[in-house]
Design a protein around this motif. Structure first.
Motif, PDB file in Angstrom:
ATOM      1  N   ALA A  54      43.684  31.776  27.210  1.00 24.72           N
ATOM      2  CA  ALA A  54      43.155  31.901  25.967  1.00 24.72           C
ATOM      3  C   ALA A  54      44.147  31.321  25.049  1.00 24.72           C
ATOM      4  CB  ALA A  54      42.725  33.279  25.545  1.00 24.72           C
ATOM      5  N   ARG A  55      45.391  31.574  25.474  1.00 19.71           N
ATOM      6  CA  ARG A  55      46.484  31.246  24.611  1.00 19.71           C
ATOM      7  C   ARG A  55      46.645  29.573  24.620  1.00 19.71           C
ATOM      8  NH1 ARG A  55      49.378  36.263  25.771  1.00 19.71           N
ATOM      9  NH2 ARG A  55      49.858  35.428  27.758  1.00 19.71           N
ATOM     10  N   GLN A  56      46.352  29.103  25.821  1.00 17.80           N
ATOM     11  CA  GLN A  56      46.126  27.510  26.111  1.00 17.80           C
ATOM     12  C   GLN A  56      44.894  26.972  25.768  1.00 17.80           C
ATOM     13  OE1 GLN A  56      47.599  26.127  29.812  1.00 17.80           O
ATOM     14  NE2 GLN A  56      48.731  27.932  30.202  1.00 17.80           N
ATOM     15  N   GLY A  57      43.825  27.774  25.021  1.00 17.86           N
ATOM     16  CA  GLY A  57      42.937  27.025  24.417  1.00 17.86           C
ATOM     17  C   GLY A  57      41.530  26.975  25.478  1.00 17.86           C
ATOM     18  N   ALA A  58      41.645  27.701  26.562  1.00 20.89           N
ATOM     19  CA  ALA A  58      40.228  27.593  27.437  1.00 20.89           C
ATOM     20  C   ALA A  58      39.157  28.116  26.987  1.00 20.89           C
ATOM     21  CB  ALA A  58      41.004  28.202  28.498  1.00 20.89           C
ATOM     22  N   ASP A  59      38.307  27.145  27.276  1.00 23.05           N
ATOM     23  CA  ASP A  59      36.804  28.086  26.769  1.00 23.05           C
ATOM     24  C   ASP A  59      35.987  28.970  27.755  1.00 23.05           C
ATOM     25  OD1 ASP A  59      36.029  26.025  24.515  1.00 23.05           O
ATOM     26  OD2 ASP A  59      36.654  24.525  25.979  1.00 23.05           O
ATOM     27  N   LEU A  60      36.605  28.863  28.941  1.00 21.68           N
ATOM     28  CA  LEU A  60      36.099  29.568  30.258  1.00 21.68           C
ATOM     29  C   LEU A  60      37.236  29.868  31.255  1.00 21.68           C
ATOM     30  CD1 LEU A  60      32.800  29.653  32.094  1.00 21.68           C
ATOM     31  CD2 LEU A  60      34.771  29.226  33.571  1.00 21.68           C
ATOM     32  N   ILE A  61      37.382  31.120  31.755  1.00 22.71           N
ATOM     33  CA  ILE A  61      38.292  31.134  32.992  1.00 22.71           C
ATOM     34  C   ILE A  61      37.386  31.570  34.192  1.00 22.71           C
ATOM     35  CG2 ILE A  61      39.173  33.459  32.289  1.00 22.71           C
ATOM     36  CD1 ILE A  61      41.547  32.637  33.785  1.00 22.71           C
ATOM     37  N   LEU A  62      37.630  31.238  35.530  1.00 20.83           N
ATOM     38  CA  LEU A  62      37.046  31.411  36.614  1.00 20.83           C
ATOM     39  C   LEU A  62      38.035  32.191  37.451  1.00 20.83           C
ATOM     40  CD1 LEU A  62      34.381  31.597  38.507  1.00 20.83           C
ATOM     41  CD2 LEU A  62      35.420  29.371  39.337  1.00 20.83           C
ATOM     42  N   LEU A  63      37.758  33.665  37.950  1.00 18.79           N
ATOM     43  CA  LEU A  63      38.578  34.212  38.639  1.00 18.79           C
ATOM     44  C   LEU A  63      37.966  34.443  40.208  1.00 18.79           C
ATOM     45  CD1 LEU A  63      39.007  37.189  36.298  1.00 18.79           C
ATOM     46  CD2 LEU A  63      40.374  35.210  36.445  1.00 18.79           C
ATOM     47  N   PRO A  64      38.910  34.477  41.057  1.00 21.01           N
ATOM     48  CA  PRO A  64      38.312  34.367  42.793  1.00 21.01           C
ATOM     49  C   PRO A  64      37.342  35.539  42.992  1.00 21.01           C
ATOM     50  CG  PRO A  64      40.771  34.431  42.421  1.00 21.01           C
ATOM     51  CD  PRO A  64      40.080  34.945  41.231  1.00 21.01           C
ATOM     52  N   GLU A  65      36.462  35.165  44.109  1.00 15.58           N
ATOM     53  CA  GLU A  65      35.844  35.984  44.854  1.00 15.58           C
ATOM     54  C   GLU A  65      36.719  37.132  45.565  1.00 15.58           C
ATOM     55  OE1 GLU A  65      32.595  35.725  48.729  1.00 15.58           O
ATOM     56  OE2 GLU A  65      34.245  34.440  48.642  1.00 15.58           O
ATOM     57  N   ASP A  66      36.099  38.182  45.542  1.00 18.48           N
ATOM     58  CA  ASP A  66      37.144  39.502  46.288  1.00 18.48           C
ATOM     59  C   ASP A  66      38.343  39.659  45.501  1.00 18.48           C
ATOM     60  OD1 ASP A  66      35.076  39.529  48.258  1.00 18.48           O
ATOM     61  OD2 ASP A  66      36.436  38.321  49.626  1.00 18.48           O
ATOM     62  N   GLY A  67      38.386  39.041  44.307  1.00 13.66           N
ATOM     63  CA  GLY A  67      39.915  39.040  43.680  1.00 13.66           C
ATOM     64  C   GLY A  67      40.069  40.451  42.776  1.00 13.66           C
ATOM     65  N   ILE A  68      39.084  41.329  42.804  1.00 17.21           N
ATOM     66  CA  ILE A  68      39.175  42.661  42.237  1.00 17.21           C
ATOM     67  C   ILE A  68      39.159  43.833  43.225  1.00 17.21           C
ATOM     68  CG2 ILE A  68      38.089  44.252  40.720  1.00 17.21           C
ATOM     69  CD1 ILE A  68      36.859  41.718  38.979  1.00 17.21           C
ATOM     70  N   HIS A  69      38.221  43.755  44.078  1.00 13.51           N
ATOM     71  CA  HIS A  69      38.336  44.725  45.049  1.00 13.51           C
ATOM     72  C   HIS A  69      38.826  44.431  46.523  1.00 13.51           C
ATOM     73  CE1 HIS A  69      34.878  42.862  47.189  1.00 13.51           C
ATOM     74  NE2 HIS A  69      34.070  42.736  45.920  1.00 13.51           N
ATOM     75  N   GLY A  70      39.215  43.115  46.729  1.00 21.03           N
ATOM     76  CA  GLY A  70      39.839  42.829  48.160  1.00 21.03           C
ATOM     77  C   GLY A  70      38.505  42.478  49.069  1.00 21.03           C
ATOM     78  N   TYR A  71      39.140  42.606  50.147  1.00 18.79           N
ATOM     79  CA  TYR A  71      38.296  42.532  51.633  1.00 18.79           C
ATOM     80  C   TYR A  71      38.449  43.283  52.711  1.00 18.79           C
ATOM     81  CZ  TYR A  71      41.748  38.871  52.195  1.00 18.79           C
ATOM     82  OH  TYR A  71      42.888  38.110  52.507  1.00 18.79           O
ATOM     83  N   GLY A  72      37.851  43.344  53.636  1.00 18.15           N
ATOM     84  CA  GLY A  72      38.299  44.085  54.987  1.00 18.15           C
ATOM     85  C   GLY A  72      37.398  45.381  54.887  1.00 18.15           C
ATOM     86  N   PHE A  73      36.403  45.346  54.347  1.00 14.94           N
ATOM     87  CA  PHE A  73      35.311  46.639  54.401  1.00 14.94           C
ATOM     88  C   PHE A  73      34.237  46.617  55.370  1.00 14.94           C
ATOM     89  CE2 PHE A  73      36.772  45.919  49.810  1.00 14.94           C
ATOM     90  CZ  PHE A  73      37.498  47.169  49.349  1.00 14.94           C
ATOM     91  N   ASN A  74      33.712  47.886  55.691  1.00 20.27           N
ATOM     92  CA  ASN A  74      32.669  47.858  56.124  1.00 20.27           C
ATOM     93  C   ASN A  74      31.477  48.544  55.336  1.00 20.27           C
ATOM     94  OD1 ASN A  74      32.603  50.809  56.110  1.00 20.27           O
ATOM     95  ND2 ASN A  74      34.123  50.737  57.981  1.00 20.27           N
ATOM     96  N   ARG A  75      30.163  48.930  55.658  1.00 16.28           N
ATOM     97  CA  ARG A  75      29.239  49.217  54.676  1.00 16.28           C
ATOM     98  C   ARG A  75      29.478  50.468  54.166  1.00 16.28           C
ATOM     99  NH1 ARG A  75      24.646  46.920  52.717  1.00 16.28           N
ATOM    100  NH2 ARG A  75      23.060  48.653  52.282  1.00 16.28           N
ATOM    101  N   GLU A  76      30.311  51.539  54.986  1.00 15.82           N
ATOM    102  CA  GLU A  76      30.549  52.801  54.305  1.00 15.82           C
ATOM    103  C   GLU A  76      31.804  52.875  53.375  1.00 15.82           C
ATOM    104  OE1 GLU A  76      31.494  57.286  56.330  1.00 15.82           O
ATOM    105  OE2 GLU A  76      31.704  55.437  57.700  1.00 15.82           O
ATOM    106  N   ASN A  77      32.988  52.287  53.700  1.00 20.47           N
ATOM    107  CA  ASN A  77      33.953  52.385  52.980  1.00 20.47           C
ATOM    108  C   ASN A  77      33.756  51.580  51.647  1.00 20.47           C
ATOM    109  OD1 ASN A  77      34.837  49.829  53.992  1.00 20.47           O
ATOM    110  ND2 ASN A  77      35.991  51.007  55.651  1.00 20.47           N
ATOM    111  N   ILE A  78      33.042  50.408  51.620  1.00 16.90           N
ATOM    112  CA  ILE A  78      32.866  49.756  50.476  1.00 16.90           C
ATOM    113  C   ILE A  78      32.350  50.559  49.367  1.00 16.90           C
ATOM    114  CG2 ILE A  78      30.853  48.494  50.782  1.00 16.90           C
ATOM    115  CD1 ILE A  78      32.235  45.959  49.922  1.00 16.90           C
TER     116      ILE A  78
END
Length: 516
Positions: A70-94
């Motif tokens: 925002a300080r650099q004047g961007a109109d939009l920022i894209l953040l990565p897949e898995d970038g918040i919760h990470g990876y390495g899960f199974n259906r139970e521990n996610i």
């Protein structure tokens, strides 16, 4: 535990360069990920509070970079897949990492809703959505990010599945913090098949903005017709958003190389935000246009870090038409058949190859059924490197997602020695990163073309020493020739490829996919 880490005041934007008329300012962030395994949440089922604590470790870094964009004047920022919760899960521990997200954009504003509720229970239930909404609102820009979402009353897979569906979800918030885009990833990567559900059919989700029409996709989606090609060709998007967690898969599926190739092939802008995990060769983010990258980052050195990229690009990308089969089809008879064809397995596909020699300047190789022939004109002196021209036309199964396989037509020039196929050609099995990414061979001229099917979409890739992209060295002519420009300071070549996708011969989409 303190749950709320929000910055409520608007970012004070200092003087930034003005954006030219007809352009907009895009930002992507490649993120050094804190994963669930780092705190033991892939070994056991953590509590929601523990999951929030881990996600906040990532969100704190992402928030800083949203503010900097925002300080650099961007109109939009894209953040990565898995970038918040990470990876390495199974259906139970996610499960403790998932949140409820509307099935489609409903304009809801979680930042405002939380302010009205002022409830710790509401905050815990909607933690990530609140943070993302407030990042957008407090910084006055669009924020696009991925999270794991859950939808109830979803019992299409029987009792073992349970009544909830889990999705890998991309959300987009506008500068007021309102939800304007929701997309569920359809083409799951191999490790996601036991975890996530998919929609009945891939959804083509787009968002209208003051800087053009955005299309939503996630990672492996790039390789398939739906939603990516449908968004580009049918729905007329200007820019594709592609959050991903993608590592270097040699020789033809490096993240930054594919991102560049698909922007060129589809004649669109493409924003890609990857995770930064150097030990796993995981890097490759950028801001791409049909003419090459405006900004790119790929670095797997042990001392490397995450990186924010900001660049101005055209709202309406400049397009050109290429007939990818024209030159090869019209000139095939001028190229002699080689008597020294050899075979090699590349990324689980059986290629026909012919070696390139210093005392020759043309080469031709065809698939066994003759449906695809690849031709090259070249001039080079080969010393320690051995390069060969290869062809493959057929179904590719190795990363076939929920459908099982997709159809490739490939013409490629890579390092590949007929005297040592296993250690030079089978590059997806080679762990010598220097061999895979370095070259001392300069082609003083090089042209590559193929007799692609009329329906095949072709994506041109050119990688130079240290797997760098050099758009100033790349020339694509309307008659379907990918060349190295001869009047520039030349660089050693790692690979040159025409990655063709014949979508109509992909395996059928599943009638009812169930995680397993």
């Amino acid at each position: 535990m303190q749950l709320l880490y929000l910055s409520w005041c608007l970012v004070c934007i200092s003087a930034v360069p003005l954006v030219e008329e007809g352009k907009w300012r895009a930002a992507v962030y490649e993120h050094v990920l804190v994963t669930a395994s780092d705190v033991g949440c892939t070994e056991t089922v953590c509590t929601r509070d523990q999951a929030i604590e881990l996600m906040e470790a990532n969100l704190a870094v992402l928030r800083d970079n949203v503010e900097e964009a925002a300080r650099q004047g961007a109109d939009l920022i894209l953040l990565p897949e898995d970038g918040i919760h990470g990876y390495g899960f199974n259906r139970e521990n996610i499960v403790p990492f998932l949140e409820g997200v509307p099935q489609s954009a409903d304009g809801s504003n979680q930042c405002a809703l939380y302010s009205a509720e002022d409830s710790s229970e509401y905050l815990s239930e909607h933690y990530v959505m609140i943070q993302l909404s407030c990042m957008a609102q407090s910084n006055g820009l669009y924020v696009a990010a991925c999270l794991g979402s859950v939808v109830g009353d979803c019992d299409h897979c029987g009792p073992d599945h349970g009544t909830d569906c889990f999705y890998n979800t991309l959300v987009v918030f506008d500068p007021e913090g309102s939800l304007v885009g929701v997309y569920h990833k359809y083409n799951l990567w191999t490790s996601e098949l036991p975890i996530y559900d998919i929609d009945k059919l891939p959804a083509a989700v787009s968002v209208e903005t003051p800087f053009g029409k955005l299309g939503l996709s996630i990672c492996e989606d790039l390789l398939w017709r739906s939603p990516v090609v449908d968004l580009a060709e049918r729905d007329g998007i200007d820019t594709l958003l592609l959050p991903l967690s993608w590592w270097d898969m040699f020789p033809h599926q490096l993240a930054h190389s594919n991102e560049d190739a698909w922007a060129r092939g589809l004649q669109i802008n493409l924003l890609a935000a990857d995770n930064h995990v150097p030990q796993d060769w995981n890097s490759g983010s950028g801001i791409f246009t049909p003419a090459g990258h405006a900004a790119v980052y790929h670095n797997i050195s042990t001392s490397s870090t995450g990186k924010l990229l900001v660049a101005d690009i055209d709202i309406k990308p400049r397009k050109s038409h290429v007939n990818w089969a024209e030159f090869a089809s019209n000139n095939l008879d001028h190229f002699e058949d080689s008597e020294d064809v050899f075979t090699a397995i590349v990324y689980d596909d059986l290629y026909n190859f012919v070696k390139l020699n210093s005392d020759e300047n043309t080469a031709k190789v065809c698939s066994d059924d003759g449906s695809l022939c690849c031709i090259a004109e070249y001039s080079a002196v080969f010393e320690s490197d051995v390069f060969s021209l290869g062809v493959f036309s057929g179904s590719h199964i190795k990363d076939g997602s929920v459908s099982g396989s997709f159809y490739i037509e490939m013409c490629t020039i890579i390092k590949c020695d007929p005297e040592d196929v296993w250690n030079t050609c089978t590059q997806d099995m080679i762990m010598d990163y220097d061999y895979l990414t370095r070259s001392n061979t300069i082609f003083t001229s090089l042209k590559l073309a193929g007799t692609f099917s009329d329906s095949t979409r072709v994506f041109p890739e050119a990688l130079f020493d240290e797997v760098t992209l050099r758009p100033e060295l790349v020339l694509i002519t309307p008659d379907g020739v990918l060349s190295i420009r001869e009047k520039f300071e030349l660089q050693p070549l790692v690979s040159l490829s025409l990655f063709g996708r014949r979508y109509e011969d992909d395996a059928d989409m599943p009638d009812n996919f169930c995680p397993n």
